[in-house]
Design a protein around this motif. Structure first.
Motif, PDB file in Angstrom:
ATOM      1  N   VAL A 157      22.691 -13.760  50.244  1.00 33.69           N
ATOM      2  CA  VAL A 157      22.930 -12.693  51.220  1.00 33.69           C
ATOM      3  C   VAL A 157      24.348 -12.157  51.153  1.00 33.69           C
ATOM      4  N   LEU A 158      25.309 -12.987  51.324  1.00 35.05           N
ATOM      5  CA  LEU A 158      26.688 -12.537  51.492  1.00 35.05           C
ATOM      6  C   LEU A 158      27.187 -11.764  50.277  1.00 35.05           C
ATOM      7  N   ILE A 159      27.102 -12.383  49.092  1.00 33.39           N
ATOM      8  CA  ILE A 159      27.619 -11.729  47.885  1.00 33.39           C
ATOM      9  C   ILE A 159      26.827 -10.457  47.545  1.00 33.39           C
ATOM     10  N   PRO A 160      25.473 -10.493  47.557  1.00 28.94           N
ATOM     11  CA  PRO A 160      24.735  -9.253  47.258  1.00 28.94           C
ATOM     12  C   PRO A 160      25.016  -8.125  48.242  1.00 28.94           C
ATOM     13  N   ILE A 161      25.215  -8.450  49.513  1.00 30.33           N
ATOM     14  CA  ILE A 161      25.477  -7.386  50.497  1.00 30.33           C
ATOM     15  C   ILE A 161      26.770  -6.660  50.164  1.00 30.33           C
ATOM     16  N   LEU A 162      27.797  -7.406  49.777  1.00 26.35           N
ATOM     17  CA  LEU A 162      29.071  -6.770  49.428  1.00 26.35           C
ATOM     18  C   LEU A 162      28.913  -5.867  48.206  1.00 26.35           C
ATOM     19  N   VAL A 163      28.190  -6.367  47.192  1.00 28.27           N
ATOM     20  CA  VAL A 163      27.998  -5.563  45.978  1.00 28.27           C
ATOM     21  C   VAL A 163      27.149  -4.320  46.274  1.00 28.27           C
ATOM     22  N   VAL A 164      26.030  -4.554  46.961  1.00 25.53           N
ATOM     23  CA  VAL A 164      25.120  -3.435  47.255  1.00 25.53           C
ATOM     24  C   VAL A 164      25.766  -2.421  48.190  1.00 25.53           C
ATOM     25  N   PHE A 173      28.920  -1.396  48.406  1.00 23.48           N
ATOM     26  CA  PHE A 173      29.774  -0.464  47.672  1.00 23.48           C
ATOM     27  C   PHE A 173      28.940   0.417  46.736  1.00 23.48           C
ATOM     28  N   TYR A 174      27.877  -0.152  46.170  1.00 15.64           N
ATOM     29  CA  TYR A 174      27.008   0.647  45.297  1.00 15.64           C
ATOM     30  C   TYR A 174      26.297   1.749  46.084  1.00 15.64           C
ATOM     31  N   LEU A 175      25.799   1.406  47.261  1.00 17.00           N
ATOM     32  CA  LEU A 175      25.082   2.390  48.079  1.00 17.00           C
ATOM     33  C   LEU A 175      26.003   3.480  48.583  1.00 17.00           C
ATOM     34  N   THR A 176      27.255   3.119  48.855  1.00 14.69           N
ATOM     35  CA  THR A 176      28.203   4.131  49.335  1.00 14.69           C
ATOM     36  C   THR A 176      28.374   5.237  48.307  1.00 14.69           C
ATOM     37  N   GLU A 177      28.587   4.829  47.056  1.00 19.67           N
ATOM     38  CA  GLU A 177      28.739   5.823  45.997  1.00 19.67           C
ATOM     39  C   GLU A 177      27.415   6.537  45.731  1.00 19.67           C
ATOM     40  N   GLY A 178      26.311   5.782  45.778  1.00 16.85           N
ATOM     41  CA  GLY A 178      25.008   6.401  45.558  1.00 16.85           C
ATOM     42  C   GLY A 178      24.659   7.415  46.635  1.00 16.85           C
ATOM     43  N   MET A 179      25.033   7.107  47.885  1.00 22.83           N
ATOM     44  CA  MET A 179      24.748   8.033  48.981  1.00 22.83           C
ATOM     45  C   MET A 179      25.532   9.326  48.808  1.00 22.83           C
ATOM     46  N   ARG A 180      26.771   9.213  48.329  1.00 21.00           N
ATOM     47  CA  ARG A 180      27.580  10.409  48.101  1.00 21.00           C
ATOM     48  C   ARG A 180      26.915  11.298  47.056  1.00 21.00           C
ATOM     49  N   SER A 181      26.481  10.678  45.949  1.00 18.92           N
ATOM     50  CA  SER A 181      25.813  11.459  44.893  1.00 18.92           C
ATOM     51  C   SER A 181      24.507  12.055  45.397  1.00 18.92           C
ATOM     52  N   MET A 182      23.774  11.291  46.187  1.00 19.88           N
ATOM     53  CA  MET A 182      22.490  11.766  46.698  1.00 19.88           C
ATOM     54  C   MET A 182      22.679  12.955  47.641  1.00 19.88           C
ATOM     55  N   VAL A 183      23.719  12.901  48.488  1.00 18.72           N
ATOM     56  CA  VAL A 183      23.981  14.007  49.410  1.00 18.72           C
ATOM     57  C   VAL A 183      24.327  15.269  48.645  1.00 18.72           C
ATOM     58  N   ILE A 184      25.130  15.104  47.570  1.00 22.99           N
ATOM     59  CA  ILE A 184      25.490  16.277  46.772  1.00 22.99           C
ATOM     60  C   ILE A 184      24.251  16.866  46.113  1.00 22.99           C
ATOM     61  N   GLU A 185      23.398  16.011  45.530  1.00 27.68           N
ATOM     62  CA  GLU A 185      22.179  16.486  44.883  1.00 27.68           C
ATOM     63  C   GLU A 185      21.241  17.154  45.886  1.00 27.68           C
TER      64      GLU A 185
END
Length: 606
Positions: free
Chosen positions: A28-35, A37-49
Motif C-alpha cells: 500500500v504505502l510504496i505503491p500509493i506514493l508512486v501511483v 505522482f504518476y496520476l498527477t502527471e497523467g491527469m494533467r495530460s488527460m485534461v489537456i487532451e
C-alpha cells in the motif's frame, strides 16, 4: 533461492500483527506514493487532451452553423439570380422618378428576405441602369465602385459566388459578404449582388466558447473574433497550405501573447464558392487549462500525505484488534476440541472471522438439535395429514346439496308433466351421473375430462331449470386427455358462480369455463357476469385463501378447494379471485399438469 526460502520461512514465523504492517508498507504505502505522482502527471495530460477534444468538437459545431448561414445566403442569391421580375426592373429604362418608386414599392422581395432571414444584414444590388434611383437596396454603379477590388472580382467570376470581408459603401460597416454577378437569360450583365451577413449572428457563433475563437477567410483575414481588435487583421500563424491538405483539425503548439498555447485550426470551402477558404481557429492557453489541475494535484498530494499518516495509525489499531479476535477464536475452538460445547454465542464483527465463529456456533447447535429434528419432522407430517383429513371431511360433507336435489327433482316432475319422456330421461341421467360421482368420490385423482363432464352435466341441469336465463360455454384450448386432477375441484367453483353470481340476478347470465395450458401448468378460469363481490367481501375471501384458519370450520367452498390444492400440489398452486360489483366474478385455478394416477392420501403419507 535459499534467500527466498529463508525469507518465506521468516515471514511465516511472524505474528499476524507484524505481517499486516509489513504487507501494508510493501503493498500500500510504496505503491500509493508512486501511483500518486504518476496520476498527477497523467491527469494533467488527460485534461489537456480532453480540452483539445472539446475545442475540436466546438470547432466542428461552429463550422456547421457557419455553413448554415452560408447556405441561406447562397439560396437567396440563387433565387434573385433567376428572378425574372428583378431582371425586368433592372433592365427597364424609366422616364420618371415616380415610375421607379412605383416599381420599387411593387417589388418587396428584398424586404421579405431581410424579414425572414435574420442572418442577412442587408442586400445591395449594384446596377448600370442610370434611370433608376439609389436606395438602400438598388445602387447605381459609380466610377469608384468599378475600380473597387470586390467589383472587379465579381465581374471576373462571371456569375460565380465569391465571399469577401468588405466595407459596405452605405453604412461604412465591415461585413462578411457574398458577391455575385447577375446575368439575364441572354447572359448579359444586369448588376452585381452583394449580400451582407449579420455580424451579430456571426458573433453568436463564438461568443460562448470557452477559448478564444476566430473566424477568418481566404488569406487569414479575421471576419469575427471574441477580441474585436483582431477584426479585419490577418493572422500570421495560419498555414493555409497545411490546412488545405488536412481533412481533420490542424493542431499546433505555439507561443501566443506570451503564453504556451495549443492552436486548433480547421478550414473548409463553402458550397458554390470553392475559390474561397474559411478558417475556424481556437486558441487554448495551456496554463489556463491546467491551472485547476495543478491546484487539485497540490491538494491531492497534501491529502494523500495526511491519509498515509492516518492510515498508518489505523492499520496499527486494526492489526491489534484483528489479532485479539484471532486469539479469542483459537481459545473457543480449543474448548470444542476438549468436548465443551457451551461456547460464547457470538464474536464482534461480521467479517470472515465472525462468519467462521458463527459457523462454529451453528455446528454446535446442529449437534444438539440432531435428535430433535427427527421427532419434529414426524410431528409436522402428522399435522399435515390431520389437516388433509379435515379438508376431505368438509369436501364429502358438502357434496350433496339438499336444496339443489330438491329443486332438481321438482324440475324433473314439472318437465315430466309438461313435456315428453326424452327430456325427462336426459335430466334424470345427468342427475344420476352427478349423484354417482358425489357418492363414489375417493381420495385418488380423477381424469380432467371426467371433471369437465361433471361440470357440464351440472350446468345443463341448471339450464333446464332456468331456461334461457342461464347460458354457459366450455372452452378447452389444449389436450386434457390422460391428465388427472383431484376430484371435485371445478364443480364447487361453478356452483358458487351460479348460486352467488347468477341465481339472484335480474335477466340472463353467462358462465364461462376455459382451460388452457401454460408451460407445465393448466390455467382453468371460471367466469360469470353476475352480481359480483363487494370490495370488502373480496378482501375477506382473499384473506381466507391466504390463511386457512380465518374461514373456520364452516369454510367448505372456494377456501376448501384452495386448501386441498396447496396441500396436494404445493404452495405455488391454488386459486385467485377477481371481481367487480355488478360486473361479475372470475376465479382462476392454477394446477400442474399430471399424468400420474396415484393415491391422494398415499402421497401425503410419503
Amino acid at each position: 533461492m535459499k534467500f527466498l526460502l529463508k525469507a518465506i520461512n521468516r515471514f511465516n514465523d511472524m505474528k499476524i500483527r507484524k505481517k499486516l504492517m509489513l504487507i501494508y508498507i510493501i503493498v500500500v504505502l510504496i505503491p500509493i506514493l508512486v501511483v500518486g505522482f504518476y496520476l498527477t502527471e497523467g491527469m494533467r495530460s488527460m485534461v489537456i487532451e480532453k480540452s483539445i477534444d472539446e475545442a475540436c468538437t466546438n470547432n466542428d459545431r461552429i463550422q456547421y452553423r457557419l455553413n448554415e448561414i452560408i447556405k441561406i445566403a447562397n439560396d437567396v442569391s440563387d433565387r434573385m439570380y433567376f428572378d425574372e421580375k428583378l431582371n425586368k426592373i433592372v433592365t427597364t429604362q424609366y422616364t420618371s422618378a415616380a415610375d421607379v418608386v412605383k416599381v420599387y414599392n411593387e417589388y418587396p422581395i428584398f424586404d421579405e428576405f431581410l424579414r425572414y432571414y435574420k442572418e442577412i444584414a442587408s442586400i445591395r444590388f449594384y446596377v448600370e441602369n442610370h434611370t433608376m434611383l439609389d436606395n438602400s437596396q438598388f445602387t447605381k454603379v459609380t466610377e469608384d465602385t468599378r475600380k473597387s477590388y470586390w467589383y472587379t472580382r465579381a465581374l471576373a467570376n462571371d456569375g460565380r459566388i465569391e465571399w469577401m470581408y468588405k466595407t459596405d459603401e452605405i453604412t461604412g460597416t465591415d461585413y462578411l459578404s457574398l458577391i455575385r454577378l447577375v446575368k439575364d437569360i441572354n447572359r448579359n450583365r444586369i448588376g452585381v449582388l452583394v449580400i451582407n451577413i449579420n455580424e451579430d449572428r456571426l458573433r453568436a457563433l463564438i461568443k460562448d466558447e470557452p477559448f478564444e475563437s476566430i473566424i477568418a477567410i481566404n488569406e487569414g483575414k479575421v471576419v469575427m473574433s471574441q477580441n474585436n481588435k483582431l477584426r479585419g487583421t490577418s493572422i500570421d500563424f495560419l498555414s493555409l497550405e497545411e490546412l488545405k491538405s488536412r481533412k481533420e483539425h490542424y493542431i499546433v503548439e505555439k507561443n501566443y501573447n506570451g503564453e504556451e498555447s495549443s492552436i486548433i485550426m480547421n478550414s473548409f470551402s463553402p458550397e458554390k464558392a470553392s475559390a474561397n477558404c474559411f478558417q475556424i481557429v481556437m486558441i487554448m492557453p495551456i496554463a489556463n487549462v491546467t491551472s485547476k489541475t495543478t491546484q487539485i494535484s497540490i491538494r491531492g498530494i497534501s491529502i494523500m500525505l495526511v491519509n498515509l499518516v492516518l492510515s498508518i495509525i489505523l492499520i496499527t489499531i486494526f492489526s491489534k484488534w484483528f489479532s485479539e479476535r484471532i486469539i479469542l477464536l483459537r481459545k473457543e475452538m480449543h474448548k470444542v476440541v476438549t468436548g465443551e460445547f457451551n461456547i460464547e454465542e457470538s464474536i464482534e464483527g461480521k467479517d470472515e472471522i465472525g462468519e467462521l465463529y458463527e459457523d462454529l456456533n451453528k455446528m454446535m447447535q446442529s449437534i444438539k438439535q440432531l435428535i430433535h429434528e427427527v421427532y419434529e419432522e414426524k410431528i409436522q407430517k402428522e399435522q399435515l395429514k390431520n389437516r388433509q383429513r379435515e379438508a376431505q371431511f368438509k369436501m364429502l360433507a358438502s357434496q350433496i346439496n339438499p336444496h339443489f336435489l330438491y329443486n332438481t327433482l321438482e324440475t324433473i316432475r314439472m318437465k315430466a308433466f309438461v313435456k315428453g319422456d326424452h327430456e325427462t330421461a336426459k335430466i334424470v341421467k345427468m342427475l344420476g351421473k352427478i349423484m354417482r360421482r358425489n357418492l363414489e368420490v375417493g381420495d385418488k385423482p380423477i381424469s380432467l375430462d371426467s371433471e369437465v363432464e361433471l361440470v357440464k352435466n351440472y350446468l345443463e341441469i341448471q339450464r333446464m331449470r332456468f331456461g334461457e336465463k342461464i347460458n354457459y360455454t366450455i372452452n378447452v384450448d389444449c389436450d386434457i386427455s390422460n391428465y388427472f386432477i383431484l376430484p371435485l375441484l371445478l364443480q364447487p367453483i361453478v356452483e358458487n358462480a351460479f348460486v352467488h353470481g347468477l341465481e339472484n340476478k335480474q335477466g340472463s347470465g353467462n358462465i364461462d369455463l376455459n382451460i388452457r395450458a401454460e408451460k407445465d401448468n393448466f390455467i382453468i378460469t371460471v367466469k360469470d357476469d353476475g352480481l359480483g363481490i363487494s370490495p370488502e367481501k373480496l378482501e375477506y375471501l382473499n384473506k381466507c385463501l391466504e390463511d386457512f384458519t380465518i374461514g373456520g370450520k364452516k369454510s367448505i367452498g372456494i377456501s376448501n378447494v384452495n386448501q386441498r390444492i396447496k396441500l396436494y400440489y404445493g404452495e405455488e398452486y391454488g386459486i385467485k379471485i377477481r371481481s367487480r360489483i355488478n360486473e361479475g366474478t372470475e376465479v382462476i385455478l392454477i394446477l400442474p399438469k399430471s399424468k400420474e394416477v396415484q393415491g391422494y392420501a398415499q402421497s401425503i403419507d410419503s
